[in-house]
Design a protein around this motif. Structure first.
Motif, PDB file in Angstrom:
ATOM      1  N   ASN A 191      12.646  42.841 -30.463  1.00  0.00           N
ATOM      2  CA  ASN A 191      11.307  43.411 -30.282  1.00  0.00           C
ATOM      3  C   ASN A 191      10.244  42.327 -30.216  1.00  0.00           C
ATOM      4  O   ASN A 191       9.287  42.419 -29.431  1.00  0.00           O
ATOM      5  CB  ASN A 191      10.993  44.391 -31.408  1.00  0.00           C
ATOM      6  N   TRP A 192      10.395  41.288 -31.033  1.00  0.00           N
ATOM      7  CA  TRP A 192       9.435  40.177 -30.993  1.00  0.00           C
ATOM      8  C   TRP A 192       9.526  39.431 -29.666  1.00  0.00           C
ATOM      9  O   TRP A 192       8.506  39.046 -29.084  1.00  0.00           O
ATOM     10  CB  TRP A 192       9.691  39.209 -32.156  1.00  0.00           C
ATOM     11  N   ALA A 195       7.926  41.560 -26.975  1.00  0.00           N
ATOM     12  CA  ALA A 195       6.466  41.524 -27.095  1.00  0.00           C
ATOM     13  C   ALA A 195       5.905  40.212 -26.553  1.00  0.00           C
ATOM     14  O   ALA A 195       4.889  40.197 -25.841  1.00  0.00           O
ATOM     15  CB  ALA A 195       6.054  41.718 -28.557  1.00  0.00           C
ATOM     16  N   PHE A 198       6.201  40.249 -22.668  1.00  0.00           N
ATOM     17  CA  PHE A 198       5.174  41.087 -22.053  1.00  0.00           C
ATOM     18  C   PHE A 198       3.797  40.433 -22.141  1.00  0.00           C
ATOM     19  O   PHE A 198       2.994  40.516 -21.203  1.00  0.00           O
ATOM     20  CB  PHE A 198       5.139  42.463 -22.728  1.00  0.00           C
ATOM     21  N   THR A 199       3.522  39.766 -23.256  1.00  0.00           N
ATOM     22  CA  THR A 199       2.220  39.119 -23.426  1.00  0.00           C
ATOM     23  C   THR A 199       2.034  37.985 -22.423  1.00  0.00           C
ATOM     24  O   THR A 199       0.998  37.896 -21.745  1.00  0.00           O
ATOM     25  CB  THR A 199       2.082  38.569 -24.859  1.00  0.00           C
TER      26      THR A 199
END
Length: 254
Positions: A191-192, A195, A198-199
């Motif tokens: 998940n990290w 994230a 995507f960032t």
């Protein structure tokens, strides 16, 4: 247990549901920006600094961030990062396969799917097909932002732009490939990693809009197409692994 390992590496991209969702999003995005084309224009206007052209009476101006001494180098770094990581991933998988003399490990197959999606998605589909044949002028090429050509809505084929055109964004497609790379991380950190991917990808895509190189629709569609190609390949990899596991289980049971 093989299919669970395959799915573990490819989550959350492998599966029919994410593929269907992405196809629907692509179709919906095209429809949305054709019904509301002014949104593309309005977003680009946020980054455009207009000045009066006394001699011609036409709109003149620039996208100031495109010549920024800060954001220019950042864009260049972000531009080459996905391709560099894809090459490094391919080298790592090649070394692992040669050392093991096998392509049996799920990580290697998932990694090859990721590399293949970069080549097929950002490479062939986006840069060699869409950008070369759809002819959509980039924002800075249109008369709305000081250029010679009219605005063209997303997805419309024209002959205003001859090569390396606006539809769709190659950098958005390659930067969102980082999502594919994130699916290869351990589940504890997935998940990290997603994230972070995507960032970085969103930041890269917004810079292209801010520089006047692409419309908002170009970067959204480039991102979605890149994710769709990887999802299709990841789904195929998982299905093959499941079929192999079922055959192995049937042989053991017999």
């Amino acid at each position: 247990m093989t299919p669970f390992l395959e799915d573990d590496y490819l989550w959350p991209c492998a599966g029919r549901r994410p593929a269907i969702v992405l196809i629907a999003l692509i179709a919906g995005t095209l429809l949305f920006f054709n019904v509301f084309p002014w949104i593309d224009i309005a977003v680009s206007e946020l980054f455009f600094k207009e000045r009066v052209c006394v001699a011609t009476g036409k709109i003149c101006g620039t996208f100031p961030l495109s010549s920024s001494p800060v954001f220019g180098p950042i864009r260049q770094l972000l531009q080459v990062t996905p391709v560099t990581l894809a090459v490094l991933l391919l080298l790592a998988i090649t070394w692992r396969v040669v050392a093991r003399r096998s392509l049996a490990h799920p990580f290697d197959r998932a990694g090859l799917a990721a590399v293949a999606s970069m080549v097929i998605g950002a490479g062939l589909l986006v840069n060699l097909v869409l950008k070369e044949h759809w002819g959509r002028p980039r924002p800075y090429m249109t008369d709305l932002f000081g250029g010679p050509y009219p605005f063209v809505p997303a997805g419309h084929i024209t002959d205003y732009c001859a090569t390396n055109c606006s539809f769709v964004s190659g950098e958005a497609a390659s930067s969102f490939w980082l999502v594919a790379l994130a699916t290869l991380t351990p589940r504890a950190y997935r998940n990290w990693a997603l994230a972070a991917a995507f960032t970085v990808a969103t930041g890269t895509s917004l810079l292209r809009v801010a520089f006047g190189g692409h419309y908002l629709s170009d970067v959204i569609l480039g991102a979605l197409l890149s994710l769709l190609i990887f999802t299709l390949l990841a789904t195929g990899i998982r299905m093959l692994a499941q079929q192999k596991a079922h055959r192995s289980a049937g042989q053991i049971g017999s």
